[in-house]
Design a protein around this motif. Sequence first.
Motif, PDB file in Angstrom:
ATOM      1  N   UNK A  14      29.711  53.904  65.446  1.00 24.16           N
ATOM      2  CA  UNK A  14      30.731  53.710  64.424  1.00 24.16           C
ATOM      3  C   UNK A  14      31.366  55.043  64.041  1.00 24.16           C
ATOM      4  N   UNK A  15      30.581  56.086  63.909  1.00 22.72           N
ATOM      5  CA  UNK A  15      31.111  57.401  63.585  1.00 22.72           C
ATOM      6  C   UNK A  15      32.048  57.877  64.693  1.00 22.72           C
ATOM      7  N   UNK A  16      31.658  57.699  65.925  1.00 18.67           N
ATOM      8  CA  UNK A  16      32.514  58.083  67.045  1.00 18.67           C
ATOM      9  C   UNK A  16      33.844  57.334  66.994  1.00 18.67           C
ATOM     10  N   UNK A  17      33.779  56.033  66.719  1.00 19.21           N
ATOM     11  CA  UNK A  17      35.002  55.226  66.629  1.00 19.21           C
ATOM     12  C   UNK A  17      35.902  55.706  65.489  1.00 19.21           C
ATOM     13  N   UNK A  18      35.302  56.076  64.357  1.00 19.52           N
ATOM     14  CA  UNK A  18      36.099  56.558  63.230  1.00 19.52           C
ATOM     15  C   UNK A  18      36.787  57.871  63.579  1.00 19.52           C
ATOM     16  N   UNK A  19      36.094  58.744  64.288  1.00 20.71           N
ATOM     17  CA  UNK A  19      36.693  60.024  64.690  1.00 20.71           C
ATOM     18  C   UNK A  19      37.884  59.771  65.609  1.00 20.71           C
TER      19      UNK A  19
END
Length: 114
Positions: A77-82
Amino acid sequence: MAKGGFRGGMGGGMNMNMVKQAQKMQQDMLKMQEEMESKEYEATVGGGVVKAVVNGKHEVLSISIAPEAVDPDDVEMLQDMIVGAVNEAMRKADTEASQNLSRLTGGLNLGGLF
């Protein structure tokens, strides 16, 4: 004088005024491009927990991540947000460049000339 010879002027309906206008447009476009390249565009996602800043040259200048966005059990999820923040910042830069170009050319379709 031979038939069909050069009779002066630039031919094709071009005149010096049109040439000067084209030169001014080119100078204005170069100035606009320089301004756009140095400008910064920011986007946030996830309620502001991830922020990306890019410039008009599509270079990522910074990524900010709030500590609460870091969940070791959900790195995806963090990767997707970035990725989302970077892409949105790039879209902002592209949209402004497109709007500025349209204003500069008066809506002319230059067919990829610039």
